[in-house]
Design a protein around this motif. Structure first.
Motif, mmCIF file in Angstrom:
data_model
loop_
_atom_site.group_PDB
_atom_site.id
_atom_site.type_symbol
_atom_site.label_atom_id
_atom_site.label_comp_id
_atom_site.label_asym_id
_atom_site.label_seq_id
_atom_site.Cartn_x
_atom_site.Cartn_y
_atom_site.Cartn_z
ATOM 1 N N PRO A 78 -44.244 -12.754 11.653
ATOM 2 C CA PRO A 78 -44.171 -14.108 11.454
ATOM 3 C C PRO A 78 -42.941 -14.538 10.288
ATOM 4 O O PRO A 78 -43.413 -13.961 9.052
ATOM 5 C CB PRO A 78 -45.262 -15.002 11.324
ATOM 6 C CG PRO A 78 -46.519 -13.814 11.355
ATOM 7 C CD PRO A 78 -45.831 -12.382 11.821
ATOM 8 N N TYR A 79 -42.327 -15.423 10.208
ATOM 9 C CA TYR A 79 -41.688 -15.989 9.206
ATOM 10 C C TYR A 79 -42.063 -17.143 8.362
ATOM 11 O O TYR A 79 -42.620 -18.070 8.941
ATOM 12 C CB TYR A 79 -40.217 -16.148 9.748
ATOM 13 C CG TYR A 79 -39.196 -16.932 8.729
ATOM 14 C CD1 TYR A 79 -38.737 -16.299 7.771
ATOM 15 C CD2 TYR A 79 -38.859 -18.342 8.969
ATOM 16 C CE1 TYR A 79 -37.569 -16.807 6.972
ATOM 17 C CE2 TYR A 79 -37.838 -18.988 7.824
ATOM 18 C CZ TYR A 79 -37.468 -18.134 6.926
ATOM 19 O OH TYR A 79 -36.434 -18.714 5.909
ATOM 20 N N LEU A 80 -42.314 -17.008 6.946
ATOM 21 C CA LEU A 80 -42.906 -17.710 6.002
ATOM 22 C C LEU A 80 -42.062 -18.469 5.136
ATOM 23 O O LEU A 80 -42.384 -18.857 4.217
ATOM 24 C CB LEU A 80 -44.054 -17.317 5.431
ATOM 25 C CG LEU A 80 -45.249 -16.733 6.271
ATOM 26 C CD1 LEU A 80 -46.188 -16.117 5.220
ATOM 27 C CD2 LEU A 80 -45.949 -17.613 7.163
ATOM 28 N N ALA A 126 -46.589 -10.911 7.344
ATOM 29 C CA ALA A 126 -45.728 -11.896 7.151
ATOM 30 C C ALA A 126 -44.578 -11.575 6.357
ATOM 31 O O ALA A 126 -44.860 -10.854 5.632
ATOM 32 C CB ALA A 126 -46.338 -13.149 7.305
ATOM 33 N N TRP A 127 -43.670 -12.409 6.411
ATOM 34 C CA TRP A 127 -42.342 -12.043 5.592
ATOM 35 C C TRP A 127 -41.427 -13.247 5.353
ATOM 36 O O TRP A 127 -41.826 -14.333 5.829
ATOM 37 C CB TRP A 127 -41.354 -11.055 6.086
ATOM 38 C CG TRP A 127 -40.897 -11.474 7.359
ATOM 39 C CD1 TRP A 127 -41.227 -11.796 8.478
ATOM 40 C CD2 TRP A 127 -39.415 -12.128 7.343
ATOM 41 N NE1 TRP A 127 -40.065 -12.280 9.528
ATOM 42 C CE2 TRP A 127 -39.118 -12.412 8.754
ATOM 43 C CE3 TRP A 127 -38.136 -11.978 6.756
ATOM 44 C CZ2 TRP A 127 -37.710 -12.860 9.169
ATOM 45 C CZ3 TRP A 127 -37.107 -12.526 6.943
ATOM 46 C CH2 TRP A 127 -36.786 -12.841 8.248
ATOM 47 N N GLY A 128 -40.935 -13.238 4.390
ATOM 48 C CA GLY A 128 -39.739 -14.427 4.136
ATOM 49 C C GLY A 128 -40.244 -15.581 2.800
ATOM 50 O O GLY A 128 -39.619 -16.397 2.717
ATOM 51 N N PHE A 129 -41.778 -15.251 2.508
ATOM 52 C CA PHE A 129 -42.229 -16.124 1.513
ATOM 53 C C PHE A 129 -41.346 -15.998 0.058
ATOM 54 O O PHE A 129 -41.291 -14.928 -0.296
ATOM 55 C CB PHE A 129 -43.638 -16.002 1.247
ATOM 56 C CG PHE A 129 -44.471 -16.533 0.462
ATOM 57 C CD1 PHE A 129 -44.545 -18.030 0.772
ATOM 58 C CD2 PHE A 129 -45.060 -16.091 -0.771
ATOM 59 C CE1 PHE A 129 -45.418 -18.711 -0.397
ATOM 60 C CE2 PHE A 129 -45.504 -16.719 -1.704
ATOM 61 C CZ PHE A 129 -45.742 -18.112 -1.549
ATOM 62 N N ILE A 153 -54.808 -9.556 5.050
ATOM 63 C CA ILE A 153 -53.109 -10.274 4.874
ATOM 64 C C ILE A 153 -52.277 -9.735 4.221
ATOM 65 O O ILE A 153 -52.636 -9.530 2.714
ATOM 66 C CB ILE A 153 -53.444 -11.749 4.880
ATOM 67 C CG1 ILE A 153 -54.474 -12.314 5.964
ATOM 68 C CG2 ILE A 153 -52.038 -12.496 4.751
ATOM 69 C CD1 ILE A 153 -54.581 -14.013 5.637
ATOM 70 N N VAL A 154 -51.004 -9.334 4.594
ATOM 71 C CA VAL A 154 -49.995 -8.929 3.668
ATOM 72 C C VAL A 154 -48.758 -9.972 3.765
ATOM 73 O O VAL A 154 -48.221 -10.150 4.949
ATOM 74 C CB VAL A 154 -49.457 -7.418 4.142
ATOM 75 C CG1 VAL A 154 -48.417 -7.060 3.255
ATOM 76 C CG2 VAL A 154 -50.600 -6.716 3.999
ATOM 77 N N ILE A 155 -48.232 -10.455 2.790
ATOM 78 C CA ILE A 155 -47.152 -11.474 2.765
ATOM 79 C C ILE A 155 -45.952 -10.797 1.937
ATOM 80 O O ILE A 155 -46.017 -10.659 0.672
ATOM 81 C CB ILE A 155 -47.323 -12.826 2.083
ATOM 82 C CG1 ILE A 155 -48.733 -13.286 2.941
ATOM 83 C CG2 ILE A 155 -46.414 -13.802 2.197
ATOM 84 C CD1 ILE A 155 -48.727 -13.603 4.316
ATOM 85 N N GLY A 213 -42.658 -4.320 7.108
ATOM 86 C CA GLY A 213 -41.923 -5.149 6.084
ATOM 87 C C GLY A 213 -40.458 -4.419 5.853
ATOM 88 O O GLY A 213 -40.038 -3.340 6.791
ATOM 89 N N LEU A 214 -39.894 -4.779 4.975
ATOM 90 C CA LEU A 214 -38.441 -4.539 4.466
ATOM 91 C C LEU A 214 -38.189 -2.970 4.872
ATOM 92 O O LEU A 214 -37.090 -2.508 5.224
ATOM 93 C CB LEU A 214 -37.978 -4.817 3.379
ATOM 94 C CG LEU A 214 -36.557 -5.108 3.052
ATOM 95 C CD1 LEU A 214 -35.978 -5.887 4.079
ATOM 96 C CD2 LEU A 214 -36.432 -5.421 1.531
ATOM 97 N N LEU A 215 -39.314 -2.203 4.485
ATOM 98 C CA LEU A 215 -39.032 -0.641 4.149
ATOM 99 C C LEU A 215 -39.667 0.108 5.429
ATOM 100 O O LEU A 215 -39.490 1.178 5.291
ATOM 101 C CB LEU A 215 -39.952 -0.049 3.028
ATOM 102 C CG LEU A 215 -39.299 -0.798 1.682
ATOM 103 C CD1 LEU A 215 -40.166 -0.283 0.433
ATOM 104 C CD2 LEU A 215 -37.714 -0.651 1.436
ATOM 105 N N ALA A 216 -39.782 -0.650 6.674
ATOM 106 C CA ALA A 216 -40.582 -0.077 7.786
ATOM 107 C C ALA A 216 -39.341 0.590 8.354
ATOM 108 O O ALA A 216 -38.171 0.222 8.124
ATOM 109 C CB ALA A 216 -41.048 -1.102 8.709
#
Ligand code: ZN
Length: 552
Positions: A78-80, A126-129, A153-155, A213-216
């Motif tokens: 999900p985008y945050l 989630a990402w984009g926060f 939870i990982v943001i 995330g970005l590094l996956a």
């Protein structure tokens, strides 16, 4: 004889100063055979006339010199983010404008996961926060534990350099008051507050969640998502500026790029920091991969990294430091290590892209590179500083003397322009944020970029930022640093191609080059410069193959 196709267009913007405009382009074997009017095409013998672009404008396929393929793969989470954003399917996700809205969205997702039968131990990612938009209110475990006190939870922050986690995730990762890793932020009472800055601090979490995330690692679906976004934005050549290039990573890249339905040329850059390989082994690895290069997949770039991100306060700034008094940032790679690694990759003949955000990091890079080049001169190395957001005119003049290029992060002018003015660097230095004009005036070859998924992929938007330098509150950041539209279009075509050492193959429409086009409904040279970002993209042509954008 091999067939020749002649495309007729309303206008062809060639980016070739000898012949800036044309109406017809002949394509044979995936390359440009001739550019001009119909008469000139006839001189080459029989051809098939294709009039499907008769009412369109063609320009060279756009080149994104600093993005990450994850742009296509982040959407499984999900985008945050603060800003509305379009996913690869064309669906727009609304921005979240308060901490409560972020927590509420996370609660919703947690409930969905529970309803889908996912165990409470399965992390919510989630990402984009980006906390900087919320003023002085920093996100901590207190916020995230309100979303769930049981599910980890990982943001991931928008900049990719920081994350926030809740208490269950801290426990899972074994991060406590006794953890002594730079970047693990703590409350005044010594307990970790859930913010983790830069790779070393994020590592214990990444290890537990499989590097999401970005590094996956990329997968096939993410590659398809990326190609679809690239096509929507007129991009035919893109980098993947941090890739571990394991056998699995290479298999994903090679599968995608050998598929004729995949419409973008990819240049992955080897992650030469925080990896398992030393510089010597890393250089040999990249050199051996280059034997597998094709038209559509080019190994050979190397990525080094010095500091963090300005809006995350992890970039290294010179005096007077951060405007709001925050401590100076983090060396992701210690300067001495950077110099040693740079030297090894440079001596192996590879092209190195160095991440420097703050001006102290840029200066340290210049000092190191100057010494390396004095020991081992190498003509036309094309080493490039990436981001270089606070580089000033004196540093650009040094860069010109060292033969360095720059790829500036022009999208920051819009996405974080106000925050840089008010919080990170203050009005004076915000005026020279991504100083495109100073770079050109000093004679430094210039590209501009999105760093997608940090900000959305879209070179015409990036060009709009460099031309107008407007922030969301309506400020103009450094009028004197504005580019003209033709200068900005050069930066997203030939300029970026130069930094990738591909300017002899792509970046302009002329005889002998790859038949890569960006197909537009609007003419960017005629549009009001304030509307450059709204130029409509129909699709792309890559080495002579036509791709119509989905939902365009
Ligand atoms: Zn990047």
């Amino acid at each position: 004889m091999t067939p020749t196709t002649v495309y007729q267009a309303r206008k062809i913007i060639t980016m070739n100063p000898m012949q800036p405009e044309a109406t017809h382009v002949a394509v044979r074997e995936g390359r440009v055979l001739a550019v001009g009017d119909l008469e000139r095409m006839k001189a080459w013998g029989a051809f098939e006339l294709d009039a499907r672009f008769a009412d369109k404008v063609l320009m060279p396929g756009l080149v994104e010199g600093h993005c990450h393929l994850k742009e296509g793969g982040m959407w499984v989470w999900p985008y945050l983010g603060w800003f509305d954003r379009r996913d690869p399917e064309g669906r727009t996700w609304p921005g979240l404008r308060s901490m409560d809205a972020v927590v509420a969205r996370l609660r919703e997702i947690d409930a969905q996961m529970t309803a889908q039968g996912k165990p409470a131990s399965e992390p919510l990612i989630a990402w984009g926060f980006d906390p900087i938009y919320f003023g002085s209110e920093r996100m901590t475990v207190e916020h995230l534990d309100r979303a769930s006190a049981t599910r980890p939870i990982v943001i991931a922050h928008a900049n990719g350099h920081l994350m926030n986690v809740n208490r269950p995730m801290l426990r899972e990762a074994g991060i406590t008051r006794d953890t002594e890793i730079e970047g693990v932020v703590k409350f005044a009472n010594g307990e970790p507050n859930g913010e983790l800055q830069e790779p070393a601090a994020m590592f214990p979490v990444m290890r537990k969640i499989g590097n999401a995330g970005l590094l996956a690692p990329m997968d096939d679906a993410g590659m398809r998502g990326f190609a679809s976004i690239a096509c929507l934005q007129g991009v035919t050549t893109a980098t993947d500026l941090v890739n571990k290039l394991t056998e699995d990573d290479c298999a994903v890249l090679e599968r995608a790029c050998s598929d004729d339905g995949f419409g973008v040329r990819i240049l992955p850059a080897f992650q030469a920091f925080h990896g398992p390989l030393g510089a010597q082994e890393g250089a040999e690895h990249v050199r051996s991969l280059m034997k597998r290069n094709t038209d559509r997949l080019r190994y050979g770039l190397v990525k080094l990294m010095l500091d963090g991100s300005i809006q995350g306060f992890s970039a290294r700034l010179r005096w007077p430091g951060y405007f709001n008094g925050a401590d100076n940032g983090i060396w992701v790679t210690a300067p001495a290590q950077f110099e040693a690694d740079f030297e090894t990759y440079h001596r192996a003949g590879l092209t190195i892209h160095t991440h420097t955000n703050g001006d102290e990091a840029s200066e340290v890079a210049l000092d190191a590179i100057e010494r390396v080049l004095a020991r081992h001169p190498r003509p036309d190395h094309r080493h490039t500083l990436q981001h270089g957001q606070m580089i000033d005119a004196p540093m650009f003049r040094r860069m010109a003397a060292l033969g360095l290029s720059v790829n500036l992060f022009a999208n920051h002018l819009w996405y974080w322009g106000d925050q840089h003015w008010e919080m990170t660097m203050g009005p004076d230095r915000a005026q020279r944020l991504n100083a495109c004009r100073s770079a050109l005036d000093a004679g430094v070859p210039l590209a501009i970029h999105s760093d997608a998924p940090v900000t959305p992929l879209g070179p015409l938007f990036t060009a709009w930022c460099a031309v107008n330098r407007i922030s969301p509150s309506g400020r103009v950041l450094g009028e004197a640093e504005r580019l003209t539209v033709p200068q900005a279009l050069h930066a997203i075509t030939l300029g970026a191609a130069w930094t990738l050492k591909l300017d002899h193959e792509i970046g302009s429409i002329e005889c002998g080059k790859r038949a890569d086009f960006c197909v537009l409904d609007d003419d960017p040279l005629v549009l009001d410069p304030l509307r450059l970002k709204d130029a409509r993209v129909w699709g792309t042509v890559l080495s002579g193959r036509v791709f119509e954008a989905r939902g365009a």
